[in-house]
Design an enzyme around this catalytic site. Structure first.
Site, PDB file in Angstrom:
ATOM      1  CG  HIS A 210       2.932   3.595   2.065  1.00  0.00           C
ATOM      2  ND1 HIS A 210       3.861   3.061   2.916  1.00  0.00           N
ATOM      3  CD2 HIS A 210       2.658   2.629   1.169  1.00  0.00           C
ATOM      4  CE1 HIS A 210       4.122   1.816   2.541  1.00  0.00           C
ATOM      5  NE2 HIS A 210       3.405   1.541   1.479  1.00  0.00           N
TER       6      HIS A 210
ATOM      7  CG  HIS B 182       2.984   4.646  -3.391  1.00  0.00           C
ATOM      8  ND1 HIS B 182       3.919   4.159  -2.509  1.00  0.00           N
ATOM      9  CD2 HIS B 182       2.104   3.632  -3.567  1.00  0.00           C
ATOM     10  CE1 HIS B 182       3.620   2.916  -2.173  1.00  0.00           C
ATOM     11  NE2 HIS B 182       2.506   2.578  -2.801  1.00  0.00           N
TER      12      HIS B 182
ATOM     13  CE  LYS C 239       7.428   0.102  -2.284  1.00  0.00           C
ATOM     14  NZ  LYS C 239       6.031   0.465  -2.488  1.00  0.00           N
TER      15      LYS C 239
ATOM     16  CG  ASP D 268      -0.482   2.796  -0.897  1.00  0.00           C
ATOM     17  OD1 ASP D 268      -0.211   2.041  -1.840  1.00  0.00           O
ATOM     18  OD2 ASP D 268      -0.585   2.396   0.286  1.00  0.00           O
TER      19      ASP D 268
ATOM     20  CG  HIS E 126       5.789  -1.558   2.473  1.00  0.00           C
ATOM     21  ND1 HIS E 126       4.469  -1.326   2.153  1.00  0.00           N
ATOM     22  CD2 HIS E 126       5.789  -2.018   3.750  1.00  0.00           C
ATOM     23  CE1 HIS E 126       3.700  -1.658   3.193  1.00  0.00           C
ATOM     24  NE2 HIS E 126       4.490  -2.087   4.175  1.00  0.00           N
TER      25      HIS E 126
ATOM     26  CG  HIS F 203      -0.713  -0.192  -5.658  1.00  0.00           C
ATOM     27  ND1 HIS F 203       0.306  -1.123  -5.623  1.00  0.00           N
ATOM     28  CD2 HIS F 203      -0.544   0.588  -4.564  1.00  0.00           C
ATOM     29  CE1 HIS F 203       1.039  -0.919  -4.537  1.00  0.00           C
ATOM     30  NE2 HIS F 203       0.556   0.118  -3.879  1.00  0.00           N
TER      31      HIS F 203
HETATM   32  N1  LIG Z   1      -1.002  -0.187   0.817  1.00  0.00           N
HETATM   33  C1  LIG Z   1      -1.671  -1.318   0.850  1.00  0.00           C
HETATM   34  O1  LIG Z   1      -2.336  -1.601   1.842  1.00  0.00           O
HETATM   35  N2  LIG Z   1      -1.672  -2.182  -0.186  1.00  0.00           N
HETATM   36  C2  LIG Z   1      -0.910  -2.099  -1.401  1.00  0.00           C
HETATM   37  C3  LIG Z   1       0.523  -2.488  -1.207  1.00  0.00           C
HETATM   38  C4  LIG Z   1       1.358  -1.454  -0.475  1.00  0.00           C
HETATM   39  O2  LIG Z   1       1.520  -0.342  -0.955  1.00  0.00           O
HETATM   40  O3  LIG Z   1       1.887  -1.766   0.596  1.00  0.00           O
HETATM   41  C5  LIG Z   1      -1.565  -2.988  -2.460  1.00  0.00           C
HETATM   42  O4  LIG Z   1      -0.921  -3.311  -3.458  1.00  0.00           O
HETATM   43  O5  LIG Z   1      -2.726  -3.359  -2.292  1.00  0.00           O
HETATM   44 ZN   LIG Z   2       1.362   0.976  -2.271  1.00  0.00          ZN
HETATM   45 ZN   LIG Z   3       3.465  -0.399   0.651  1.00  0.00          ZN
END
Ligand SMILES: NC(=O)N[C@@H](CC(=O)O)C(=O)O
Ligand SMILES: [Zn+2]
Ligand SMILES: [Zn+2]
Length: 345
Positions: free
Chosen positions: A176, A14, A100, A249, A138, A16
């Protein structure tokens, strides 16, 4: 005391990476540690088709350091309009590994998310079940009446239980997870239900949001919970159960967007991901459970081969920089200015 730790190369299930200039820099941190990552599709605009996912994948590959063997695993962003045909196309692409679910309004860039999963997406879910394409979730309700700290637990009753009943063969990753209810739900569920765990939810409880004042760099969604939940999550992660696997995450946001009147949710942890997990596992004397959590369970769940190379961590204290420059944004990482006691060689 263990001084050195060699693990089969781990994956991040997971992540970003964002896009553009910042992505090139963010990618270095991940590619150094992890062999593969499940790349989240919540870009602006979101990655809603196989075509967009293919183009994003090409941008990631082009931004990789020379000689890197890092493999981005792509994910489609589910909307009310996603078609079963797109699911088939995703499976056939070979590079899209999951779809997702962002409940509309639940988190960063979730405006195009799903408004009514079982009502609007039933045919898509049926096709995913048939194709063996996992649904990543999520897991928070967005109902303003529900307390922010209860949104994950309520999501289990309102969505997870009906979803897994209606589609018993669907692979689902509860992403998460942050509560003992989620850990218990996943533990009791059949083998096709797994969960990812972040370093911040294994290491911190909600006090970390308020130590000495409000701490925007500890704010993510789902928000940190009470200590009893952190303990339950760490117990699940170190239990040896194959249902729990590593998903950082790691979610970079520019410093000024977090240190703001209405700060963004997301914590950057890719600079020290495996080291932070090592700390968490060591805190309960479970370093021997780290390799399966980080390097085996996720690969097995996604039916991908485990890596054959390794990484090595040494017990070595280092101070995390106060900030990183990623493209034209400044990002404050988890543990900024503080010490971490493991370092990848
Ligand atoms: N986890 C977070 O607080 N933020 C994530 C999005 C997500 O995974 O929910 C993001 O893209 O910034
Ligand atoms: Zn995330
Ligand atoms: Zn998330």
């Amino acid at each position: 005391m263990t001084q050195q730790l060699t693990l089969t190369r781990p994956d991040d299930w997971h992540l970003h990476l964002r896009d553009g200039l910042a992505m090139r820099d963010v990618l270095q941190d991940t590619a150094r540690q992890f062999g593969r990552a499940i790349v989240m599709p919540n870009l602006k605009p979101p990655v809603t088709s196989v075509e967009l996912a293919g183009a994003y994948r090409e941008r990631i590959l082009a931004a990789l350091p020379a000689g890197s063997r890092f493999e981005p695993l792509m994910v489609l962003y589910l909307t009310d309009l996603t078609s079963p045909a797109e699911v088939v196309k995703a499976k056939q692409s070979g590079f899209v590994k999951a779809i997702k679910l962002y409940p509309a309004g639940a988190t960063t860039n979730s405006d195009s998310g799903v408004t009514d999963l079982l009502g609007k997406c039933a045919t898509v879910l049926a096709e995913m079940e048939k194709q063996g394409l996992p649904l990543l979730v999520h897991g928070e309700v967005t109902d303003g009446e529900v307390d922010v700290f209860d949104r994950e637990a309520v999501f289990i009753d309102r969505v997870m239980i009906p979803l897994t009943r209606q589609f018993p063969g669907l692979k689902v990753v509860f992403e998460h997870i942050t509560t003992k209810q989620a850990a218990q739900f996943v533990m009791a569920a059949p083998d096709n239900i797994g969960a990812t765990l972040t370093p911040q939810h294994l290491l911190m409880n909600r006090n970390a949001l308020f130590i000495g004042g409000v701490r925007p760099h500890h704010y993510c969604l789902p928000v940190l919970k009470r200590e009893e939940h952190r303990v339950a999550l760490l117990t699940a992660a170190t239990s040896g159960s194959p249902k729990f696997f590593l998903g950082t995450d790691s979610a970079p946001h520019a410093k000024h967007t977090k240190e703001a009147a209405c700060g963004c949710a997301g914590i950057y942890s890719a600079h020290a991901a495996i080291e932070l997990y090592a700390e968490a596992f060591e805190s309960v004397d479970a370093l021997d459970k780290l390799e399966a959590f980080a390097s085996f369970n996720g690969a097995d769940f996604y039916e991908l081969p485990r890596h054959t190379d390794t990484i090595t961590l040494a017990r070595e204290s280092w101070t995390v920089p106060a900030e990183y420059q990623f493209g034209d944004s400044t990002v404050v990482p988890l543990r900024a200015g503080e010490i971490i006691s493991w370092k990848m060689r």
